[in-house]
Structures are given as structure tokens and as C-alpha cells.
Design a protein around this motif. Structure first.
Motif, PDB file in Angstrom:
ATOM      1  N   GLY A 104     -17.769  24.065 -18.944  1.00 49.32           N
ATOM      2  CA  GLY A 104     -16.579  24.839 -18.603  1.00 49.32           C
ATOM      3  C   GLY A 104     -15.743  24.248 -17.507  1.00 49.32           C
ATOM      4  O   GLY A 104     -14.812  24.870 -17.024  1.00 49.32           O
ATOM      5  N   GLN A 105     -16.074  22.989 -17.123  1.00 51.51           N
ATOM      6  CA  GLN A 105     -15.300  22.382 -16.050  1.00 51.51           C
ATOM      7  C   GLN A 105     -13.947  21.840 -16.524  1.00 51.51           C
ATOM      8  O   GLN A 105     -13.078  21.574 -15.706  1.00 51.51           O
ATOM      9  CB  GLN A 105     -16.104  21.237 -15.419  1.00 51.51           C
ATOM     10  N   GLY A 106     -13.781  21.661 -17.844  1.00 46.06           N
ATOM     11  CA  GLY A 106     -12.524  21.117 -18.374  1.00 46.06           C
ATOM     12  C   GLY A 106     -12.533  19.603 -18.375  1.00 46.06           C
ATOM     13  O   GLY A 106     -12.626  18.966 -19.419  1.00 46.06           O
ATOM     14  N   LEU A 107     -12.415  18.979 -17.223  1.00 49.16           N
ATOM     15  CA  LEU A 107     -12.422  17.517 -17.114  1.00 49.16           C
ATOM     16  C   LEU A 107     -13.856  17.026 -17.004  1.00 49.16           C
ATOM     17  O   LEU A 107     -14.588  17.427 -16.108  1.00 49.16           O
ATOM     18  CB  LEU A 107     -11.633  17.083 -15.871  1.00 49.16           C
ATOM     19  N   GLN A 108     -14.250  16.135 -17.938  1.00 44.50           N
ATOM     20  CA  GLN A 108     -15.608  15.605 -17.937  1.00 44.50           C
ATOM     21  C   GLN A 108     -15.567  14.119 -18.287  1.00 44.50           C
ATOM     22  O   GLN A 108     -14.519  13.584 -18.685  1.00 44.50           O
ATOM     23  CB  GLN A 108     -16.490  16.356 -18.944  1.00 44.50           C
TER      24      GLN A 108
END
Length: 333
Positions: free
Chosen positions: A301-305
Motif C-alpha cells: 500500500g505504499q504506492g511507490l515500490q
């Protein structure tokens, strides 16, 4: 009386010497230096016709064969332009120039040669030898066999009949077919011109294709440059965005260019995942489309990975990588 006896002696001496050189038989045969002429004129030795340049007849031909020749080089002629010989049968013909009458004034119904290449393709050149029976007609004493027993090259006249019957002749007295080889020259000329025209046309097509390929290469290079520029811009923008801005900017998945590229040891692949994304994978392929690596991503759920690819397990070369989100291909780079 003495004068009469002397005159008779001179007469008989002259009469005897004359008839010793010229013999006339009762059957009409005349011998010159030949006391037993077998023909109407039977000459023993060299004969000469001393009119316009001397014409010689003797046995000084090749291999001691009989020979007719001028006393001075090039001065003997057989026939005239309007009093021509009909046929000449010979085994060998040696000449510096052979000329065929080809003036337009003696020709009519002139037209182009149709399909010269097809005609030439229909002819079959052959390597051959003469039969023993044919060779036996040539006296070996005249050295004919040396020339005639060697390998020969030509066409089979009966085969040419099926392609070019116009140039085939038939000698009924010998029951033999012949070929007029000179008449093949115009057909060969037109066939070469037709072939050259085809070659020129193909060369022009090759030139046009090469120009088209060059234009396509330039177009592809320009497109590749623009794509790379866009990737660099996207990478720069992505690297300079914080997580809050990314969440606000888009709710769609996105794949970014790996960095560094190219790489030796490791490279980082960054991607953006919406919150609802569940089944996420980064898959690496070689240029043949063979899958080499499959990295399953746990969406926190962090978006940027990002994930790291270890170059130590890959051979030197180029590779594709694809982002799959919930079995949907998002992008390939």
C-alpha cells in the motif's frame, strides 16, 4: 641433197621432242609431260595459267595435298558478286574475314525477335566426338584425324529443329542435318539486351529498397530517441516526486525505466501500485521471449515500490521486463 637430209633430221628431232612432252591418244585424252593420260587433260608436274596474275596447280598443299593457289598472295578469286558459286563443301575453312550479305535493300518483312531469352534457353550446347565411321572418311595422311578426334562443341541439329527450325539445313545427298551458327548471333544479341534490361530493373528495385530501408532506419532512430527522451523525463519526474504527490497524482499502476541502464551487478526497477492492486509480478524475459525471472511483489500500500535485479545470474545481453497487476500487463521496458 645434204641440205634436204639435214632439214629432215631437224624436223624429226623437233617432232620427237614435241610429242615426248605432249601426248594425244586416239580416245581424245591429252597428256602434258605424261605419255599415258587417263583424263581429257592429264598433267604431270606443276600447272600454271599465266593470264591475270598466275594461278598455280600443284602438290604443295598441307601434308603434300593437291593445291590451287595464286603466284602472288591474295590474288586468286572464286566467283563474282553476280556469278557466285552455289555450294562449297570443305572440312576446314581458315579465313581472316567472313562476310554475310546483310544490306537492307535485299531484306523485307523486318520485325523484332520475340522472346529471345526463351529461344536461347531452349538450345542445349553439347560437348561431343565424331563417330568412327565419320572419321574414316578423312585420310590420316592429311593429318585430319588430329583435328577431328579432339573434343568438339556445338548443337545437335535435330534438337535445334524443335526450337529454331529456320536455321537447320538438310543435305539430302549425304542425309545429314546442319546448323547455320551465324544466324544465332542476332538472337544472342537480343537475349543479352533483354537480360541486361532485367538486371537493370532489379538493380533499380534494390536501390529503391535500400533507400526505403535507410528512411525506415532513420525514422526508427528518431522514434527511439524520442521514446528514450520520454523515459528519461519520466524517470526524472518519478525520482523527484514524493509518495504523497504520487498518491494524489494517479490511482493507476505505472512501470519505470530501470536504473542504472545498462548495468553490471545490480539494477533497480521502480513501479507505482494503486492501493487496490493485489497480484503483482515483475517478469524478466530474454530477446527470444523466454521467461528468466518472476518476482512476486507484496503490495504494502505504499504506492511507490522497487525491486533489484542481480546481474550476476544473467548473461551479457539485452532483456525485457514487464509489470503484471492482477493478470493485466501494465507495461514492458
Amino acid at each position: 641433197m645434204k641440205k634436204l637430209i639435214l632439214s629432215c633430221c631437224i624436223f624429226f628431232a623437233t617432232y620427237y621432242n614435241t610429242f615426248a612432252q605432249l601426248k594425244v591418244l586416239s580416245n581424245g585424252n591429252v597428256g602434258i609431260n605424261n605419255s599415258t593420260p587417263a583424263y581429257r587433260l592429264d598433267i604431270e608436274g606443276t600447272g600454271r595459267f599465266s593470264n591475270w596474275t598466275d594461278v598455280m596447280i600443284d602438290w604443295t598443299g598441307d601434308w603434300t595435298g593437291s593445291c590451287i593457289y595464286p603466284q602472288y598472295d591474295l590474288y586468286l578469286q572464286l566467283g563474282k558478286s553476280k556469278q557466285r558459286l552455289n555450294c562449297v563443301y570443305t572440312q576446314f575453312l581458315r579465313a581472316n574475314n567472313i562476310v554475310n550479305l546483310s544490306d537492307d535493300s535485299i531484306k523485307t518483312n523486318k520485325r523484332s525477335i520475340d522472346n529471345p531469352l526463351s529461344i536461347i534457353n531452349g538450345l542445349q550446347g553439347k560437348k561431343f566426338n565424331y563417330t568412327t565411321d565419320y572419321l574414316s572418311a578423312a585420310p590420316d595422311s592429311l593429318y585430319q584425324h588430329h583435328q577431328m578426334t579432339r573434343d568438339q562443341y556445338g548443337f545437335m541439329a535435330r534438337e535445334v529443329l524443335n526450337v529454331l527450325p529456320e536455321i537447320v539445313t538438310y543435305d539430302s545427298s549425304a542425309a545429314l542435318y546442319g546448323v547455320n551458327y551465324i544466324q544465332i548471333i542476332p538472337i544472342l544479341t537480343e537475349a543479352i539486351k533483354a537480360q541486361q534490361s532485367s538486371i537493370t530493373g532489379l538493380q533499380n528495385q534494390i536501390t529503391q529498397l535500400a533507400q526505403t530501408v535507410t528512411e525506415l532506419q532513420n525514422c526508427c532512430n528518431n522514434a527511439a530517441g524520442k521514446i528514450q527522451q520520454k523515459r528519461n523525463e519520466d524517470t526524472y519526474n518519478f525520482q523527484n516526486m514524493d509518495e504523497t504527490n504520487l498518491n494524489k497524482k494517479s490511482n493507476l499502476a505505472a512501470l519505470y525505466q530501470n536504473n542504472p541502464n545498462p548495468f553490471n551487478d545490480k539494477t533497480e526497477i521502480k513501479f507505482y501500485l494503486p492501493t487496490l492492486a493485489k497480484n503483482v509480478k515483475i517478469i524478466v524475459y530474454n530477446l527470444n521471449g523466454q521467461q528468466l525471472l518472476a518476482n512476486t511483489i507484496n503490495n504494502n500500500g505504499q504506492g511507490l515500490q522497487s525491486v533489484f535485479i542481480d546481474g550476476g545470474g544473467l548473461a551479457a545481453g539485452s532483456y525485457y521486463y514487464t509489470l503484471l497487476v492482477d493478470n493485466v500487463e501494465i507495461d514492458t521496458k
